[in-house]
Each structure stands twice: as C-alpha cells, then as structure tokens.
Write a protein that holds these residues in place. Structure first.
Motif, PDB file in Angstrom:
ATOM      1  N   GLY A 101       0.785  -1.231   0.000  1.00  0.00           N
ATOM      2  CA  GLY A 101       0.000   0.000   0.000  1.00  0.00           C
ATOM      3  C   GLY A 101       0.806   1.264   0.000  1.00  0.00           C
ATOM      4  N   LYS A 102       2.110   1.172  -0.115  1.00  0.00           N
ATOM      5  CA  LYS A 102       2.957   2.372  -0.074  1.00  0.00           C
ATOM      6  C   LYS A 102       3.297   2.826  -1.495  1.00  0.00           C
ATOM      7  CE  LYS A 102       4.939   1.251   4.424  1.00  0.00           C
ATOM      8  NZ  LYS A 102       6.167   0.930   5.192  1.00  0.00           N
ATOM      9  N   PRO A 103       3.609   4.099  -1.682  1.00  0.00           N
ATOM     10  CA  PRO A 103       3.959   4.603  -3.013  1.00  0.00           C
ATOM     11  C   PRO A 103       5.194   3.885  -3.565  1.00  0.00           C
ATOM     12  CG  PRO A 103       3.585   6.413  -1.483  1.00  0.00           C
ATOM     13  CD  PRO A 103       3.611   5.165  -0.658  1.00  0.00           C
ATOM     14  N   VAL A 104       5.195   3.713  -4.879  1.00  0.00           N
ATOM     15  CA  VAL A 104       6.316   3.042  -5.533  1.00  0.00           C
ATOM     16  C   VAL A 104       7.497   3.998  -5.622  1.00  0.00           C
ATOM     17  CG1 VAL A 104       7.120   1.969  -7.667  1.00  0.00           C
ATOM     18  CG2 VAL A 104       4.781   1.549  -6.839  1.00  0.00           C
ATOM     19  N   ALA A 105       8.667   3.506  -5.232  1.00  0.00           N
ATOM     20  CA  ALA A 105       9.889   4.309  -5.318  1.00  0.00           C
ATOM     21  C   ALA A 105      10.981   3.475  -5.963  1.00  0.00           C
ATOM     22  CB  ALA A 105      10.322   4.753  -3.916  1.00  0.00           C
ATOM     23  N   ALA A 106      11.965   4.152  -6.515  1.00  0.00           N
ATOM     24  CA  ALA A 106      13.093   3.444  -7.124  1.00  0.00           C
ATOM     25  C   ALA A 106      13.902   2.738  -6.048  1.00  0.00           C
ATOM     26  CB  ALA A 106      13.973   4.424  -7.892  1.00  0.00           C
ATOM     27  N   ASP A 166       5.348  -6.881  -0.913  1.00  0.00           N
ATOM     28  CA  ASP A 166       4.037  -6.244  -1.015  1.00  0.00           C
ATOM     29  C   ASP A 166       2.987  -7.347  -1.021  1.00  0.00           C
ATOM     30  OD1 ASP A 166       1.727  -4.910  -1.621  1.00  0.00           O
ATOM     31  OD2 ASP A 166       2.307  -4.338  -3.656  1.00  0.00           O
ATOM     32  N   LEU A 167       2.332  -7.534   0.114  1.00  0.00           N
ATOM     33  CA  LEU A 167       1.367  -8.633   0.250  1.00  0.00           C
ATOM     34  C   LEU A 167       0.112  -8.410  -0.574  1.00  0.00           C
ATOM     35  CD1 LEU A 167       1.687  -9.400   4.078  1.00  0.00           C
ATOM     36  CD2 LEU A 167       2.835 -10.505   2.163  1.00  0.00           C
ATOM     37  N   SER A 168      -0.103  -7.191  -1.055  1.00  0.00           N
ATOM     38  CA  SER A 168      -1.249  -6.944  -1.934  1.00  0.00           C
ATOM     39  C   SER A 168      -0.957  -7.365  -3.376  1.00  0.00           C
ATOM     40  CB  SER A 168      -1.633  -5.462  -1.910  1.00  0.00           C
ATOM     41  OG  SER A 168      -0.678  -4.675  -2.618  1.00  0.00           O
ATOM     42  N   LEU A 169       0.313  -7.646  -3.667  1.00  0.00           N
ATOM     43  CA  LEU A 169       0.773  -8.070  -4.997  1.00  0.00           C
ATOM     44  C   LEU A 169       0.527  -6.997  -6.061  1.00  0.00           C
ATOM     45  CD1 LEU A 169      -0.402 -11.832  -5.103  1.00  0.00           C
ATOM     46  CD2 LEU A 169       1.692 -10.864  -4.129  1.00  0.00           C
TER      47      LEU A 169
END
Length: 848
Positions: A137-142, A170-173
């Motif tokens: 659920g967190k923003p994607v970062a490099a 990321d358990l949400s996949l």
C-alpha cells in the motif's frame, strides 16, 4: 519426483508432457490408471506423437517438439487471467510478493537485463530482490542506490552477488516490480494465438486444455489437486531446465506442490538414475548435492562461505534455510572419505578434494577428447558411442584417445568403436587406442540398492552369480584403486595424499561388501554424541539415526547426508518390506526408505493452510498438533517439527527464502529468472516472440570441424525427435533374442501425409539426413503424427527409436544398416544441466 509413483493415484488431474509412461514406465503408469478409475481423475497428454499414453487421455494435443515452454507459459497466462490460482498459497508460500530491483528488464526482445553479447553470459546483479521492508500500500519508489564496491586488487576475484537478508515485499501483490506483477507481464505475451503459432496446437484445443487443467482451482477451490508428469522429452533440449522450471511455476501458482496427488514428477529412465545423481554421478556436485570446490576455494572456510546460503526473506517471516547446515554435511563427508587423515589441523583434508576449473559435463568430455585434451576414459555400463550426441564425433574422439576401459556385460559400440561402419581394415591399423574390456556383472548378479524416481532406496538381493570370468563391478573398481595406491606407495607421485589417505576399511578390500558401503554412506558417530533435547546418546562407532546428528567438528562421518538414516542401529531400513498403509494414501512408511528421512512427499508443510490445517482433510499428510506443539502426520513432516504456524516459517525449507521460487534470483539459472520460449538450435522458423533472438542466447555451440548445425534453407525442413520402445531397454536388449524377436529391426515413424507426398510406402527403406550424418531404416507410415501449422508454415515431424547400432546378436544381421540414431543429433547443450538437445532437431528424408 517431489512426490512418488504410488502418490499419483491421489491426483484429480494429470498433465503428462515430455514423457510416455504407458510405454516407457509401464509398471509405474498403473498408478495413473488407478487415479482415473478410483478418483475419476482427468488426463491431458501433450506429445508430438499419439502414444499409448495419449490413447488413455481425456484430451490429447499434438505439439511441435521443443515448443513446451510456449504451451506451459500459455497455461500460466490463462490461470492468471481467469483467477485459477491459489492466492493464499501464492502470497505466503512463494516469492510472488517479493520486490525485484529497479533496472531488471524482461526479455521482450529475447534478452534479459545484463546480457554480455561478446561473452554470451549475463551479469545478474539486477536479478535480485530489493532490500527493505513491507511496502504493501505504499507509493512506488526506485531502488535505493547501493554503495559502490571497493576497488579490487589486480587479479582478485569479485565477491559473489548475495541475496539481501531482509527483502522488500508487497502482500497486496500490486507493486509493479513484485514477482507476481512481473510474472503477469512476462506471460501476457503467451496468448492462445501465440501458443498456436509456436506449438501448432489450435487455439480452441489449447483453451480446452487450459480450462480443464486449471479447473481444479475454479471458484477458489483448494481441495482438488493436479500433478505434472514428465521425462527426458523435457530435459533433452537446449532449454530443458527452463521447461521444468515453467512446470514448477505453474504448480506453485496453483498451490499443487507439497500435496498428495500433486507436485512435479520426473520419471527416471533407468532404475538407478536417481541414485546416480544422489551419489554425484555428475561433475559439478559431491554426494548429497554439495557443490564441488573450485580453484578460488583456497581453504574449507572459503568454500563453505561460498556454498552455504544465509536467509533472505521478509523480516516478519521465518526461514529454516536447511542448507545452512552445509558445514556439518561437508565435514562429515570429508571424515567419511579420509577418516583419521582428516583433522581440524589440516582443514578436514579439504585440500584433497579436486577443484574443478572448467565444465566437465558429458558433451564437453567428448569434445575435449576429440581435441586431444582427454587421453583416456573409463566406461562402466555406459555406451558413449550410442549415447551421442553426434555419435560419429564420439567415434573420432575415441580414435584419438590413448586408452579406453570398458566394463560391460556384452561387447558394445563403444568397446568396438573401431568396427563402426565405414572404418576399413586399413583405417583400423591407424587407430592406436588401447582398449581394455572387462566383463562386469548384470543387475541381477549383484546386490545393493536401486533408488527409484520416488527417491526410495530399495535393497535387492543377488539372483545368480556372474558367469565365467565376469566380476562384480565393485571388485573391479576396488582392484584398480588398490593397485593404483600400491604404485603410489612404491613410487610416490605428484600429490599422492588423497589416494594414500582415502579410507578403504572394508572387511575384504578387493571385494567390498555393498552392505558395508551402504553403512558407510549412512554414517556413524566417531565420538559419543548426546542430544540435549532428548538425552539420547549415540556411542562412538554406532550408526547415526539421521542427518540431524551430523556435526562439523569431526565427530561424525557420513558419505552422503541425504542417505543418513537409511541404515541405522535398527538395521537396514532399505531392506524393509512392510505393506501396511494406514492412511490409504500409498505412503507405505515401512516399505524400504526414502530420502530425506523417509519422507514420501517433499515440502509437505505446503499441504496445509497458514494455520497448519490440511487444505483437503480427506488426503491428510501432515498437520499441526496444537496439544503437542508439533507437526505430526501420516507422512514424515518435511519441516522444522516445532515451528508453530504463527512463526510463518516457509514450507520450502531448502531455499534461503523458505518459499517456492517463481522468480529465480541471481545465479540460480544461467539464462533467465523466468523461463522464456526459445527455438531449438535447429528450427524451421524464427521465434515468433522475438525473431532477432530466436535461440537461447547463452547456449554453447561447439566449433570443431565436425560440429555442424542445419537450417531449413539447407533443405533440413523436417523436425526429428528420438524415443524408446517398451520392447527394448536402451542399447543392450538387442543382444537378447526375445527382445529382438519382439522388435527385430529399426524403423522411422513417418506421417502418412508426408509419405504420400514422397511416394514412400510402409516397409520401404528411407534415409534420414541431418547436417552431421545419416540414418537408414524402414519407414513405418503412421497417422500417429500429423502435419502441423507452425507460424503459418506446414511442418512435418518424424520419430526415431534409439536402440539399434552396429553391435547385436546374429538375428540383427541383414536387417539393419547399422547406422546409429544419435549420428543425427547435434552437439549442443542446455546451459544449466548441460543435457544434449536430442528431442528436436532438423533433418531431411528421402527414399534410401
């Protein structure tokens, strides 16, 4: 096999590819029939030929030889698109949620990130997990930048790439770089249309098969289970290892591994192939699958650091990482090898082990012999000329050898290579190879163990003594070893220590008892040992009850850690013949002994949900007993026995992550962390996925004057595959009158449509030619192989049985041209297992 022969009866669905068990494993195939009769199990058979296995199928699909990854990739795509997956299993028991480093690239153009076009290898640094924590659920970062490595001194070896201790997940996949999303992107290209173009299987048939196979996960059902069954029709390709990987990924995706009736099950082609690999019958491992040392392993500590994995997992999860016990296995092996000569002061005699500096796989050995680098070879029960590939090159290699030792029960094509067709009497005079022919013993003339496909060690008794001057194999080997040792004792020699100090303490050294050898392989205590948990003591000299007792301090010896527990103080468990099966699952816990520790289904913790309860209570294998705070069951739990479900320990205990790998990080595979369809080295079409990179980019082609590869432009426009017959056993039943009477002469299976076009009638002789040589036999015109449309082109396939050569009984005379099937096959190998590409190459066919 992850499971076993008898366990096949527990399945609800079978996919049989790359194998023909009805004909090549008829005794084992009865369990597939049992599943059909008693469980109404469905069978899908995918094969280039309509075999007797295919005749029993609910659905048969004809496939182009070498197109298996495209078909399996299509199944993965279908399962993902239609939600026919085991989501809880996927999230918690595989690395689907693990996040891969920024910079990793999928092979849309046929190449993964990191390819070196000059060296034809990959730099795999991007094939790794990102270090970090829970990114659900967190923003994607490099990926955070890494600290640049310190400069290396001149000539120093770069440190190995390592997995991070704590992986980002990321358990949400949903993270675009999580394994699940990369998997979806990788196989979304494998549409029904693409599958048809590559495999020749019409879209409607493919969709019918995909729907049927994945139906066990329809509407989220977790009770049913499916199995995949294969043999050398998968392994013998230049991408064979990746075919099997694709099958394993499909089974992980659907939650079928570790479960009764599930798994990925290899059908071994000989009664003891499993045992041969277990005992290091291949060049790059030691017994028990310990890695071989290399020249950079300057001492035992360096070696163990290189080969002993450390955990790599999400921080809240646990990993048993059983290979962390590698030091115990390795030191115990060294003590078994060198006994009192292996001490702590001399690094447990680690310096005595050979350090391999190159690839010594099968095809490389023969290539090196042809190039004059290998001067001699021992061939025990191994007919290298017939095996090939490119049998003519192997014959030429033997002409250049100084010596050849063959131990066999019949004269064969290797022991009489100088009599091959085309070699004249004058040619024979110029062959200077000294050949020693030793009459050995057949399987019924010696005792010992067979280790079958199901990993069962089963002891067999001697049925009759060897005839005449024939001797037991171990007597011959012992005599050679002891005579070589005598020479070192008398004359000395360069680095004699490993020969002089090897343990050989058998009651009759020149005729070792295989029972004594089996006990040595199991292992014993070299000092009194006490288990602090149970207070059980094993006295010095006693047999060890299992590999959990092995130590890295020199107090235990074991020739092969995975066999530890097979011959204990209770006796030879491999000789047991108990027929009780209280679970009804075909476990038979008191029949023989299976490694490891008599477990019949590997990774069986995965047969239960997160709470330790079986997915299917009617096929209970193991489960968590809350009252005992232990894993218990009908099978032996393949797990840490006291690891409670709340610990979230992964069921795949041999991986450092503790989970099944959909994505193989770092150096696990030479040609990609996901399988990709590549064309066989000889193919009639360009790869529809990426025409500019048709073949596996890291596959080695050999470059001697005899290594030739054909193309369709040269007129080689027919696909050829090889196989075995029920009536013959590889290359030596042609010496048995009864087998010869059943199938007295070679033949070529030719599609009726191709035969009609060429004016060939059944029984007429045909000549099959590849870029390397030719093969002559009678045509068997058949409708079991149909013409196919491959990427819009009409393509024909033919089939050759492998059994005939230029040696055999008199009944062969005049019925065979004495050509060898493997004269046709190319010298090219899989870059992971180094298996030759026997199962899909180009030929042309004409009337002889």
């Amino acid at each position: 096999m992850t499971n076993g022969w008898i366990d096949i009866k527990n399945t609800d669905m079978m996919l049989i590819m790359g194998g023909n068990p009805a004909e090549n494993h008829p005794c084992g195939f009865k369990w597939a029939i049992e599943a059909k009769i008693h469980r109404n199990a469905k069978t899908i058979v995918v094969d280039p030929r309509l075999t007797r296995t295919a005749a029993t199928a609910d659905l048969y699909l004809q496939i182009r030889a070498g197109a298996d990854i495209a078909f399996l990739g299509g199944l993965i795509n279908y399962a993902l698109q239609n939600n026919r997956i085991a989501r809880d299993y996927l999230v918690n028991y595989t690395n689907a949620a693990f996040i891969i480093k920024d910079g990793f690239k999928l092979p849309e153009d046929g190449l993964y990130s990191g390819f070196d076009s000059e060296k034809k290898i990959y730099d795999k640094k991007t094939w790794n997990y990102e270090e970090g924590g829970d990114l659900t659920g967190k923003p994607v970062a490099a990926t955070p930048p890494e600290k640049p490595p310190s400069p290396l001194p001149p000539g120093a070896t770069p440190p190995p790439l390592l997995l991070p201790a704590k992986t980002a997940f990321d358990l949400s996949l949903q993270h675009p770089r999580c394994v699940y999303q990369l998997l979806k992107k990788q196989y979304e290209r494998y549409t029904p249309e693409m599958v048809e173009r590559i495999t020749g299987i019409p879209q409607d048939q493919f969709l019918k098969a995909a729907d049927l196979y994945t139906s066990v996960r329809k509407d989220g059902d977790m009770k049913k289970v499916s199995t995949i069954i294969y043999a050398v029709g998968w392994t013998q390709h230049s991408f064979g290892t990746q075919i099997i990987r694709t099958a394993a990924m499909l089974q992980l995706l659907m939650g079928n591994v570790g479960r009764a009736g599930g798994g990925v099950n290899a059908l071994r082609g000989h009664s003891n192939i499993q045992g041969a690999t277990d005992m290091a019958g291949i060049f790059d491992i030691l017994p028990g699958y310990l890695k071989m040392p290399n020249p950079n392993d300057v001492d035992l500590a360096t070696y163990l650091k290189r080969i002993t994995p450390t955990p790599s997992k999400p921080d809240p999860w646990d990993s048993f990482n059983y290979w962390s016990n590698t030091p115990k296995f390795a030191v115990s092996f060294l003590k078994a090898m060198y006994g009192s000569a292996a001490t702590k002061q001399n690094d447990w005699a680690f310096s005595y082990l050979p350090k391999i500096d190159r690839n010594y796989s099968w095809v490389n050995i023969w290539n090196d012999m042809y190039e004059g680098k290998v001067k001699g070879i021992f061939a025990f029960g191994m007919n290298g000329v017939m095996i090939g590939p490119d049998s003519a090159k192997n014959i030429e290699a033997l002409k250049k050898a100084d010596w050849l030792v063959v131990c066999e029960i019949y004269p064969d094509e290797t022991s009489e290579f100088w009599r091959a067709p085309g070699i004249s009497a004058e040619d024979q005079k110029r062959i200077n190879t000294t050949v020693y022919r030793l009459p050995g013993a057949g399987f019924a003339e010696k005792d010992g163990t067979f280790v079958n496909s199901a990993r069962w060690l089963q002891w067999k008794q001697i049925a009759l003594p060897p005839p005449g001057e024939a001797r037991l194999d171990q007597d011959i080997l012992a005599t050679i070893f002891l005579k070589v040792r005598e020479l070192y004792q008398k004359e000395g020699g360069k680095f004699a220590d490993p020969v002089l100090n090897a343990t050989f303490a058998y009651t009759t050294p020149y005729a070792p008892s295989l029972a004594e050898v089996a006990k040595e392989i199991n292992g014993k205590a070299l000092a009194d040992l006490t288990d602090p948990k149970t207070n059980l003591t094993i006295k010095a000299g006693q047999q060890l009850p299992g590999f959990a007792w092995l130590k890295d301090d020199g107090t235990t010896a074991s020739g092969n850690w995975i066999y530890c527990g097979s011959w204990t103080e209770a006796g030879a468990l491999i000789q047991r013949r108990g027929t009780e099966d209280p679970s009804g699952l075909g476990i038979y816990p008191n029949w023989a002994w299976s490694w490891p520790m008599n477990r019949r289904v590997l990774y069986n913790r995965a047969s239960c949900d997160l709470n330790g309860k079986p997915w299917d209570t009617s096929r209970r294998q193991v489960w968590w007993d809350d009252s005992k705070q232990l894993w218990v069951g009908n099978d032996v739990p393949d797990f840490k026995p006291d690891s409670a479900p709340k610990d979230h320990m992964g069921p795949f205990i041999m991986n450092p992550e503790g989970i099944g790998r959909l994505f193989v990080p770092l150096g696990g595979m030479a040609d990609g962390p996901f399988p990709e369809h590549y064309e066989p080295i000889e193919s009639p079409i360009a790869n529809p996925l990426h025409p500019n990179q048709s073949n596996n980019p890291v596959v080695k082609k050999y470059k001697t004057d005899l290594d030739k590869y054909g193309t369709a432009d040269q007129g080689f426009n027919v696909i050829c595959t090889t196989y075995r017959l029920t009536e013959h056993y590889h290359y030596w039943t042609k010496n048995n009158p009864m087998n010869v009477q059943l199938v007295p002469e070679p033949f070529v299976e030719v599609p009726a449509e191709l035969a009609d076009r060429m004016g060939i009638r059944g029984g007429e002789k045909v000549k099959v030619t590849s870029a390397r040589s030719h093969y002559i036999a009678k045509a068997m015109v058949t409708r079991r192989i149909r013409p196919m449309k491959i990427d819009g082109k009409e393509i024909f396939q033919i089939g050759l049985p492998i059994h005939w050569g230029f040696r055999g009984i008199a009944e062969d005379e005049g019925k065979t041209a004495k050509t060898l099937a493997n004269q046709l096959t190319p010298t090219v190998i899989d870059p992971n297992a180094f298996t030759p590409e026997f199962k899909g190459f180009l030929v042309k066919i004409e009337k002889a």
